[in-house]
Scaffold this motif. Structure first.
Motif, PDB file in Angstrom:
ATOM      1  N   ASN A   1      72.061  34.605  10.308  1.00 20.13           N
ATOM      2  CA  ASN A   1      70.761  34.085  10.721  1.00 20.13           C
ATOM      3  C   ASN A   1      70.727  33.804  12.223  1.00 20.13           C
ATOM      4  O   ASN A   1      69.699  33.994  12.879  1.00 20.13           O
TER       5      ASN A   1
ATOM      6  N   MET B   1      68.555  35.960  15.195  1.00 17.29           N
ATOM      7  CA  MET B   1      67.506  35.076  15.709  1.00 17.29           C
ATOM      8  C   MET B   1      66.801  35.615  16.958  1.00 17.29           C
ATOM      9  O   MET B   1      65.567  35.533  17.063  1.00 17.29           O
TER      10      MET B   1
ATOM     11  N   TYR C   1      62.704  36.020  16.898  1.00 18.25           N
ATOM     12  CA  TYR C   1      61.841  35.275  17.813  1.00 18.25           C
ATOM     13  C   TYR C   1      61.333  36.140  18.960  1.00 18.25           C
ATOM     14  O   TYR C   1      60.334  35.799  19.601  1.00 18.25           O
TER      15      TYR C   1
ATOM     16  N   GLU D   1      64.569  23.657  11.187  1.00 23.02           N
ATOM     17  CA  GLU D   1      63.868  24.128   9.994  1.00 23.02           C
ATOM     18  C   GLU D   1      62.354  24.062  10.186  1.00 23.02           C
ATOM     19  O   GLU D   1      61.623  24.964   9.758  1.00 23.02           O
TER      20      GLU D   1
ATOM     21  N   HIS E   1      61.412  27.030  12.329  1.00 21.74           N
ATOM     22  CA  HIS E   1      61.374  28.270  11.549  1.00 21.74           C
ATOM     23  C   HIS E   1      60.099  28.351  10.712  1.00 21.74           C
ATOM     24  O   HIS E   1      59.428  29.391  10.660  1.00 21.74           O
TER      25      HIS E   1
ATOM     26  N   CYS F   1      57.060  31.132  10.997  1.00 15.67           N
ATOM     27  CA  CYS F   1      56.667  31.999   9.881  1.00 15.67           C
ATOM     28  C   CYS F   1      55.205  31.772   9.502  1.00 15.67           C
ATOM     29  O   CYS F   1      54.476  32.725   9.202  1.00 15.67           O
TER      30      CYS F   1
END
Length: 203
Positions: free
Chosen positions: A67, A71, A75, A124, A127, A131
């Protein structure tokens, strides 16, 4: 046949409204309230959320390595998305008034509220918000394009397509040429009469 299709579309719309009501009732069960754009949980719920939150350091240590590796790619997609967002706004603000099409409300599609969840740590939340922006942007773009298609070419494809937009079901059947141009004008006139229809919070 056209009346039957329209009836089915109306039934789907009614079911979507019923689903939204059920989801709102589920929110009541989870004991949160909406105040503008803020989501307010009861204190007992907030405390329970904080107890299951994973700290940033622990999260970094336990997060899957792949992950972190991917990244920059994920991004990096923010750049074309921001450009798309900008041009979508420019397009509909300049062209839709000329066509007599109601502009799509961006805020109805881009909903960012996961930052209010106390069981998510800083990364978190980032993220989730990223999304949410991406998914909302695609939905926003889809509706803008769908209204454009209804104005210029409301014709179905010969082959079945997956995840068709909400307007597609009422489009003219492929190869159905009779009275096409008159029906095209009907579709365009319908767009001009849609003020407020389908927007979040509208009656």
């Amino acid at each position: 046949m056209k009346d039957r299709i329209r009836q089915i579309v109306d039934q789907i719309t009614a079911l979507e409204e019923e689903l939204n009501t059920a989801l709102q009732e589920n929110g009541d069960r989870l004991r949160f309230q909406l105040e503008g754009k803020r989501v307010i949980f009861e204190k007992t719920v907030r405390d329970a959320h904080r107890r299951v939150k994973i700290g940033v350091l622990r999260w970094i240590v336990t997060e899957r390595p792949q992950n972190f590796i991917t990244m920059p790619i994920i991004y990096g997609m923010s750049i074309p998305m921001l450009v798309l967002d900008l041009f979508l706004g420019f397009y509909q603000w300049t062209c839709f008034p000329v066509y007599g099409i109601r502009k799509v409300k961006r805020g109805d599609y881009l909903v960012l509220d996961h930052q209010h969840l106390a069981y998510l740590n800083f990364f978190e939340k980032g993220h989730c918000m990223y999304c949410s922006y991406a998914v909302g942007l695609m939905a926003y773009a889809t509706e803008i394009i769908a209204r454009t298609e209804q104005y210029f070419c409301p014709i179905k494809h010969a082959r079945k397509i997956l995840s068709a937009h909400s307007r597609y079901a009422s489009f003219i059947a492929y190869g159905e040429a009779e009275n096409y141009h008159a029906r095209l004008e009907e579709f365009r006139n319908e767009l001009g009469k849609e003020k407020g229809k389908g927007e979040r919070g509208s009656k």
